[in-house]
Design a protein around this motif. Sequence first.
Motif, PDB file in Angstrom:
ATOM      1  N   ALA A 246    -113.444  32.028  11.674  1.00 49.10           N
ATOM      2  CA  ALA A 246    -112.853  30.859  11.019  1.00 49.10           C
ATOM      3  C   ALA A 246    -111.400  30.668  11.432  1.00 49.10           C
ATOM      4  O   ALA A 246    -110.944  29.547  11.673  1.00 49.10           O
ATOM      5  CB  ALA A 246    -112.958  31.010   9.502  1.00 49.10           C
ATOM      6  N   SER A 247    -110.679  31.766  11.522  1.00 49.13           N
ATOM      7  CA  SER A 247    -109.282  31.686  11.941  1.00 49.13           C
ATOM      8  C   SER A 247    -109.162  31.124  13.350  1.00 49.13           C
ATOM      9  O   SER A 247    -108.313  30.259  13.624  1.00 49.13           O
ATOM     10  CB  SER A 247    -108.649  33.081  11.869  1.00 49.13           C
ATOM     11  OG  SER A 247    -107.327  33.062  12.345  1.00 49.13           O
ATOM     12  N   MET A 248    -110.021  31.573  14.252  1.00 48.89           N
ATOM     13  CA  MET A 248    -109.958  31.073  15.624  1.00 48.89           C
ATOM     14  C   MET A 248    -110.506  29.654  15.742  1.00 48.89           C
ATOM     15  O   MET A 248    -110.134  28.919  16.659  1.00 48.89           O
ATOM     16  CB  MET A 248    -110.704  32.019  16.558  1.00 48.89           C
ATOM     17  CG  MET A 248    -109.928  33.295  16.836  1.00 48.89           C
ATOM     18  SD  MET A 248    -108.261  32.980  17.539  1.00 48.89           S
ATOM     19  CE  MET A 248    -107.218  33.416  16.140  1.00 48.89           C
ATOM     20  N   LEU A 249    -111.373  29.252  14.825  1.00 49.52           N
ATOM     21  CA  LEU A 249    -111.778  27.847  14.779  1.00 49.52           C
ATOM     22  C   LEU A 249    -110.561  26.984  14.498  1.00 49.52           C
ATOM     23  O   LEU A 249    -110.336  25.956  15.157  1.00 49.52           O
ATOM     24  CB  LEU A 249    -112.845  27.638  13.702  1.00 49.52           C
ATOM     25  CG  LEU A 249    -113.240  26.191  13.409  1.00 49.52           C
ATOM     26  CD1 LEU A 249    -113.862  25.526  14.634  1.00 49.52           C
ATOM     27  CD2 LEU A 249    -114.214  26.142  12.224  1.00 49.52           C
ATOM     28  N   LYS A 322    -118.992  33.254  19.662  1.00 52.01           N
ATOM     29  CA  LYS A 322    -118.892  31.858  20.103  1.00 52.01           C
ATOM     30  C   LYS A 322    -117.527  31.259  19.812  1.00 52.01           C
ATOM     31  O   LYS A 322    -116.930  30.595  20.676  1.00 52.01           O
ATOM     32  CB  LYS A 322    -119.988  31.034  19.412  1.00 52.01           C
ATOM     33  CG  LYS A 322    -119.948  29.538  19.714  1.00 52.01           C
ATOM     34  CD  LYS A 322    -120.259  29.249  21.167  1.00 52.01           C
ATOM     35  CE  LYS A 322    -120.340  27.744  21.422  1.00 52.01           C
ATOM     36  NZ  LYS A 322    -120.567  27.466  22.858  1.00 52.01           N
ATOM     37  N   THR A 323    -117.005  31.504  18.623  1.00 52.07           N
ATOM     38  CA  THR A 323    -115.767  30.835  18.228  1.00 52.07           C
ATOM     39  C   THR A 323    -114.558  31.427  18.932  1.00 52.07           C
ATOM     40  O   THR A 323    -113.673  30.683  19.373  1.00 52.07           O
ATOM     41  CB  THR A 323    -115.597  30.906  16.706  1.00 52.07           C
ATOM     42  OG1 THR A 323    -116.784  30.437  16.073  1.00 52.07           O
ATOM     43  CG2 THR A 323    -114.433  30.048  16.258  1.00 52.07           C
ATOM     44  N   THR A 324    -114.483  32.733  19.062  1.00 55.35           N
ATOM     45  CA  THR A 324    -113.323  33.314  19.736  1.00 55.35           C
ATOM     46  C   THR A 324    -113.321  32.973  21.226  1.00 55.35           C
ATOM     47  O   THR A 324    -112.263  32.662  21.793  1.00 55.35           O
ATOM     48  CB  THR A 324    -113.274  34.844  19.549  1.00 55.35           C
ATOM     49  OG1 THR A 324    -114.495  35.431  20.011  1.00 55.35           O
ATOM     50  CG2 THR A 324    -113.082  35.201  18.086  1.00 55.35           C
ATOM     51  N   GLU A 325    -114.482  33.020  21.852  1.00 55.04           N
ATOM     52  CA  GLU A 325    -114.536  32.668  23.272  1.00 55.04           C
ATOM     53  C   GLU A 325    -114.212  31.187  23.488  1.00 55.04           C
ATOM     54  O   GLU A 325    -113.552  30.818  24.458  1.00 55.04           O
ATOM     55  CB  GLU A 325    -115.921  32.993  23.840  1.00 55.04           C
ATOM     56  CG  GLU A 325    -116.194  34.491  23.999  1.00 55.04           C
ATOM     57  CD  GLU A 325    -115.389  35.131  25.115  1.00 55.04           C
ATOM     58  OE1 GLU A 325    -114.819  34.399  25.954  1.00 55.04           O
ATOM     59  OE2 GLU A 325    -115.321  36.378  25.160  1.00 55.04           O
ATOM     60  N   THR A 326    -114.649  30.340  22.557  1.00 56.99           N
ATOM     61  CA  THR A 326    -114.351  28.913  22.677  1.00 56.99           C
ATOM     62  C   THR A 326    -112.869  28.649  22.470  1.00 56.99           C
ATOM     63  O   THR A 326    -112.253  27.866  23.213  1.00 56.99           O
ATOM     64  CB  THR A 326    -115.179  28.103  21.664  1.00 56.99           C
ATOM     65  OG1 THR A 326    -116.576  28.262  21.959  1.00 56.99           O
ATOM     66  CG2 THR A 326    -114.824  26.614  21.723  1.00 56.99           C
TER      67      THR A 326
END
Length: 379
Positions: A246-249, A322-326
């Motif tokens: 969520a943080s990286m989103l 998925k979110t951190t790589e994105t």
Amino acid sequence: MHVRTPEQASFADAIDAFCRARTGTRAQRDALTHDGTEAHAPGLYAQMAELGWLGVGLPVEYGGSGGGMADMCLFAERTAYGLAPVGGYITTAVAAGPYAKFGTPAQKETLLGGIARGRVEAISISEPGAGSDAAAITCRAVRTHGGFVVNGQKTWCSNAHFADHVLLVARTNSVGSRHEGLTMFCVSAGTPGMEIRGIPTMGGKEVNDVFFTDCFLPESSVVGLVDQAWPQLMAGLNSERLLLAASMLGRGRRAFDDAVAYVKERKQFGRAVGSFQALKHRIADLATELDCCELLVYRVAAMADEHPDRMLPREASMAKLKTTETAKRVALEGMQMMGGYGYATEYDMESHLRATVISTVYGGTSEIQRDIIGKTFGL
């Protein structure tokens, strides 16, 4: 985008307004973080505590405001988007889980109540020889009269230099498998025999080595059951991976919005660079990926809220991966689209890159997340 309840929408709006007012400019953020060298601003964090935001996800009887994983993810996402320097939040929220599930009434009163009031907590698992292979822990706690004596080294311990307590995982028994014989301890800041040394990083003052030399911990410091730390740790993996995701989103969306704003204004060859197809297509792809990440994060958060005791190794690892790589990709693409200005500290893009690159390492590397996902398919 996922559908929020009216209460969640109001919560997100309040966080956004708070961040615009207090961390909306570079000058404000630099003043709060000693020119970007500190990841956590205690005064700002205390203001959030007064608003009741730090109690999200904590039991009401300990000063929390209730709520669940989706609300905690919302707080992590929106504060990250607003570039609020509250780096102590995620480790604190992760540490809160074992205390809430396995702590004694006294531990819950002290720790959970303190968290709701703005106290920061740390959790120490990694060692020089035990990173991705967490079961290789050798830091030892030997039983003695009235408690345990701890000797060994921990590393990469986020926020230990300003945390009230460190949730330590140490080996208390060498009999059985490597995953057995581990115990959690609550170690108060300033305990004799515990020494904290900062590790300089690209992100400033964030992580530490923690050394234990004949450090005595009373029996009352044990969190949960002796020799049972591994299943206790596994019970908290949903929250760690989801909160990091969520943080990286939030950070990824901020990097995206900063890039879009720049390419709309920057002109070359007589027109805005964002009007060129090469950049337009990059923007389209990144926007699509970020929306996919949002749907994934909040879908898994909803699953966790529906069944709080259910472990979601596949889904939580997918969200984190998925979110951190994105987010990392967004920051890299953003820097490329901004050219030299993306590399300059005048803009936030270089900060976005530093923040997102490390997110694919901490909390379980992307390679480990893929391995976990593969195992859930029997591979």
